[in-house]
Write an enzyme that holds these catalytic residues in place. Structure first.
Site, mmCIF file in Angstrom:
data_model
loop_
_atom_site.group_PDB
_atom_site.id
_atom_site.type_symbol
_atom_site.label_atom_id
_atom_site.label_comp_id
_atom_site.label_asym_id
_atom_site.label_seq_id
_atom_site.Cartn_x
_atom_site.Cartn_y
_atom_site.Cartn_z
ATOM 1 N N THR A 44 3.895 7.033 -21.219
ATOM 2 C CA THR A 44 2.432 7.013 -21.140
ATOM 3 C C THR A 44 1.900 5.611 -21.432
ATOM 4 O O THR A 44 0.800 5.451 -21.932
ATOM 5 C CB THR A 44 1.836 8.017 -22.157
ATOM 6 O OG1 THR A 44 2.510 7.809 -23.405
ATOM 7 C CG2 THR A 44 1.988 9.444 -21.704
ATOM 8 N N GLY A 45 2.721 4.601 -21.139
ATOM 9 C CA GLY A 45 2.289 3.222 -21.348
ATOM 10 C C GLY A 45 1.546 2.695 -20.128
ATOM 11 O O GLY A 45 1.400 3.405 -19.118
ATOM 12 N N PRO A 46 1.098 1.430 -20.189
ATOM 13 C CA PRO A 46 0.365 0.835 -19.069
ATOM 14 C C PRO A 46 1.147 0.845 -17.746
ATOM 15 O O PRO A 46 0.558 1.034 -16.673
ATOM 16 C CB PRO A 46 0.116 -0.604 -19.523
ATOM 17 C CG PRO A 46 0.400 -0.652 -20.967
ATOM 18 C CD PRO A 46 1.199 0.532 -21.351
ATOM 19 N N HIS A 86 15.123 -14.081 -23.843
ATOM 20 C CA HIS A 86 14.542 -13.501 -25.066
ATOM 21 C C HIS A 86 15.421 -13.678 -26.309
ATOM 22 O O HIS A 86 14.897 -14.120 -27.337
ATOM 23 C CB HIS A 86 14.202 -12.020 -24.871
ATOM 24 C CG HIS A 86 12.917 -11.807 -24.123
ATOM 25 N ND1 HIS A 86 12.346 -10.570 -23.968
ATOM 26 C CD2 HIS A 86 12.094 -12.666 -23.479
ATOM 27 C CE1 HIS A 86 11.237 -10.693 -23.273
ATOM 28 N NE2 HIS A 86 11.066 -11.954 -22.946
ATOM 29 N N ASP A 127 16.836 9.461 -25.650
ATOM 30 C CA ASP A 127 15.881 10.317 -26.389
ATOM 31 C C ASP A 127 15.097 11.171 -25.415
ATOM 32 O O ASP A 127 14.893 12.356 -25.629
ATOM 33 C CB ASP A 127 14.857 9.431 -27.134
ATOM 34 C CG ASP A 127 15.346 9.015 -28.493
ATOM 35 O OD1 ASP A 127 16.467 9.401 -28.834
ATOM 36 O OD2 ASP A 127 14.602 8.288 -29.187
ATOM 37 N N ARG A 150 5.848 11.463 -24.864
ATOM 38 C CA ARG A 150 6.027 12.104 -26.170
ATOM 39 C C ARG A 150 4.664 12.158 -26.849
ATOM 40 O O ARG A 150 3.743 11.418 -26.484
ATOM 41 C CB ARG A 150 7.031 11.325 -27.010
ATOM 42 C CG ARG A 150 6.559 9.959 -27.441
ATOM 43 C CD ARG A 150 7.526 9.329 -28.419
ATOM 44 N NE ARG A 150 7.154 7.956 -28.706
ATOM 45 C CZ ARG A 150 7.862 7.136 -29.470
ATOM 46 N NH1 ARG A 150 8.988 7.546 -30.005
ATOM 47 N NH2 ARG A 150 7.456 5.892 -29.681
#
Ligand SMILES: NC(=O)c1ccc[n+]([C@@H]2O[C@H](COP(=O)([O-])OP(=O)(O)OC[C@H]3O[C@@H](n4cnc5c(N)ncnc54)[C@H](OP(=O)(O)O)[C@@H]3O)[C@@H](O)[C@H]2O)c1
Length: 438
Positions: free
Chosen positions: A12-14, A218, A101, A36
Site C-alpha cells: 500500500t505504498g506510493p 548504497h 512475510d 498489511r
C-alpha cells in the site's frame, strides 16, 4: 490469454498507487490493492474507503504525463490473509525483504491459481526465493523480475493517502522472466514502450536483478562510519548522501570500497555464468548522464579493463561531475541545480511509536546479507561486503544498548535471513542439477 486481466497489487505504498493507475489506464484490467494492517496503511485504507476506492497519480514534469491519471480500484483487501477471488497476476510492490512475510499470509488456494508473479523492485536472488516458495503449490507459475521500479514516486504532501506524485521516470529498465519470451513479457514490453521507458529483456531473472544501481552504490554510501553516525543521530549538522566530505560521505576511501564491492559482486555473478556489468557505463548510460567533457566515452567503455587506481579516479570524477545537475540551466550567479543535496534520513520514531531505521540502509542490510550468503555458498571471498555488515551491525547494537529502555523495531537486531538464504541456495542447487542432466 493475457495474464494481465485481473491484477492484484501487494503493498500500500506510493509505488502500488502509481502502478494501479498505470495498469488501469494502459491495460484497463481489473485491479485490486492489498496490504498489511499498520498505522501507516490505515491512512491509505481510510482514504480508499472514503473515496469509494478512487486513486490518483500526479506528475511533477509535463513530459511524464503518461504516468498521471485517476481511476477506481476494483477491490481492496485489508490484510493479505483476507484476499479472495481469482487473480491472474500478483504484483509485489512491498519492500524486497518482505516477500516471504507476504507470501506466507496469502492462502495456498489463491497461490495455486495465479499465472504470473511480478517483482517490482527485487534484489539479487528474489526470483529464486519466490520460485522456491511457489514450487510446492504452483510449479509452472511465471515469475518476472524487474531491475527496479520505473520511477520516483512519493505521497502528495508526504501523507499516506490515495494520491501520489511521480517526480521522475527512468529511461531504461531490465526484466527477466522464468519463462523467457512469454506473452506476459511481451505485454509488459509494449506497456513500457507506451510509457516511454525502454525495457531490455534478459535471458535470466537474476540478470535483471543485478542491474539495479542501488545494489552497487548504497552499501558504500550508507554503510561507512560517517554515514552511519549521521543516520544514527550522532552528528547534528545536516549532511548529504551524494556530497564530498565533509558535506557528505564521499572520500577517497569510500570510492575505493565502492570499487572493491563491485568487484566482489561481479566475481559472484561470473561464478554463476551470467553477464556482468560495467559499473561506470551503467551509472552513466542507464542512470544519470554526465557531460562528455567530464568523462570520455573511451574511458567509460573500457572501464572494466583499466587498473584499479584508474577505475577509482573515474568513479571519483563521476561523483564530482554530478554534484550539480550538469544539464540544468545556470542562474544569474552561474550556479547550476544542486543535484547532490539529498539529505540523509535519520533513525526515527515510527507511527507505532517504535524507534526505526530509514529504508536506506534498512533495506540495503537485507540485500547485502543475502549477497554475503550467496557468496559464502559459492565460496567467493567478500571482505568488503563483510566489512559493511560488521559496521552496520555494530552500529545497530550500539544504538540498541544506548536506547535499551525504549521501544525499538526489529530492525535493531542483527539478522541472518537464514530461511530466505536457504531457499535461494536450494534453487541454485536445483538449477545446477538440471543443467548437469541436460
Ligand atoms: N517509491 C519509489 O520511488 C521507489 C523507487 C525505487 C524503488 N522503490 C522500491 O519499491 C518498493 C516499494 O516502494 P514504496 O515506496 O511503495 O515503499 P513503502 O511505502 O516503504 O512500502 C511498500 C509496502 O511494503 C509494506 N511492507 C514493508 N515491510 C513489510 C513487511 N515486513 N511485511 C509486509 N509488508 C511490508 C509496507 O507496509 P506498511 O505501510 O505497513 O509499512 C507497504 O505496504 C521498495 O522496495 C522500494 O525500495 C521505490
Amino acid at each position: 490469454m493475457s495474464g494481465f486481466q485481473r491484477v492484484l497489487l501487494l503493498g500500500t505504498g506510493p509505488t502500488s498507487i502509481q502502478l494501479a493507475v498505470t495498469l488501469k489506464k494502459q491495460l484497463n484490467c481489473d485491479v485490486g490493492i492489498s496490504g498489511r494492517e499498520s498505522v501507516r496503511s490505515e491512512k491509505v485504507f481510510k482514504a480508499l474507503e472514503s473515496s469509494n476506492h478512487l486513486i490518483q497519480a500526479s506528475v511533477q514534469n509535463e513530459q511524464h504525463q503518461a504516468m498521471a491519471g485517476q481511476c477506481y480500484v476494483d477491490k481492496v483487501f485489508k490484510g493479505y490473509e483476507t484476499i479472495q477471488g481469482d487473480w491472474d497476476t500478483l504484483i509485489f510492490s512491498v519492500t524486497t525483504d518482505a516477500y516471504m512475510d507476504v507470501l506466507k499470509q496469502i492462502s495456498d488456494d489463491l497461490l495455486k491459481q495465479v499465472k504470473c508473479v511480478v517483482l517490482v523492485s527485487p534484489t539479487f536472488g528474489s526470483n529464486r526465493l519466490v520460485k522456491n516458495y511457489m514450487r510446492r503449490m504452483n510449479p509452472n507459475v511465471e515469475i518476472i523480475s524487474f531491475s527496479t521500479y520505473f520511477g520516483d514516486t512519493r505521497w502528495i504532501e508526504n501523507q499516506p493517502r490515495n494520491h501520489v506524485l511521480t517526480t521522475g521516470v527512468k529511461k531504461k529498465i531490465y526484466l527477466g522472466s522464468t519463462h523467457y519470451s512469454s506473452e506476459n513479457v511481451d505485454q509488459l514490453r509494449q506497456l513500457y514502450e507506451r510509457l516511454g521507458i525502454a525495457l531490455e529483456i534478459m535471458k535470466y531473472p537474476i540478470e535483471a536483478e543485478t542491474r539495479n544501481i542501488s545494489l552497487y552504490v548504497h552499501p558504500p554510501l550508507f554503510m561507512n562510519d560517517f554515514s552511519l553516525r549521521v543516520i544514527f543521530g550522532e552528528l547534528e549538522t545536516k549532511k548529504y548522501v551524494y556530497k564530498i566530505y565533509p558535506e557528505g560521505p564521499i572520500t577517497q576511501n569510500l570510492i575505493e570500497e565502492m570499487l572493491a564491492h563491485w568487484k566482489e559482486i561481479i566475481t559472484i555473478i561470473e561464478k554463476m555464468n551470467i553477464q556482468s556489468i560495467n559499473l561506470l557505463k551503467f551509472m552513466i548510460d542507464d542512470n544519470y548522464p554526465v557531460r562528455q567533457e567530464n568523462l570520455s566515452r573511451k574511458d567509460i567503455e573500457s572501464f572494466n579493463h583499466l587498473p584499479s587506481i584508474h577505475q577509482q579516479y573515474l568513479l571519483y570524477i563521476r561523483y564530482t561531475s554530478l554534484l550539480i545537475d550538469p544539464f540544468s540551466e545556470p542562474d544569474e550567479q552561474g550556479k547550476y541545480f544542486d543535484f547532490s543535496a539529498v539529505p540523509f534520513r535519520k533513525v526515527f520514531v515510527n507511527k507505532e511509536g517504535y524507534w526505526d531505521i530509514p529504508r536506506m540502509p534498512k533495506e540495503d542490510y537485507y540485500r547485502v546479507k543475502i549477497i554475503q550468503g550467496i557468496a559464502n555458498y559459492l565460496k567467493v571471498d567478500c571482505p568488503t561486503i563483510d566489512r559493511f555488515i560488521e559496521r552496520y551491525e555494530r552500529k545497530i547494537d550500539q544504538f540498541a544498548r544506548s536506547h535499551s529502555g525504549e521501544l525499538r523495531s526489529h530492525a535493531f537486531t542483527a539478522q541472518n535471513f537464514e530461511e530466505d538464504l536457504q531457499m535461494i541456495c536450494d534453487e541454485f542447487e536445483k538449477g545446477y542439477k538440471e543443467k548437469s542432466k541436460s
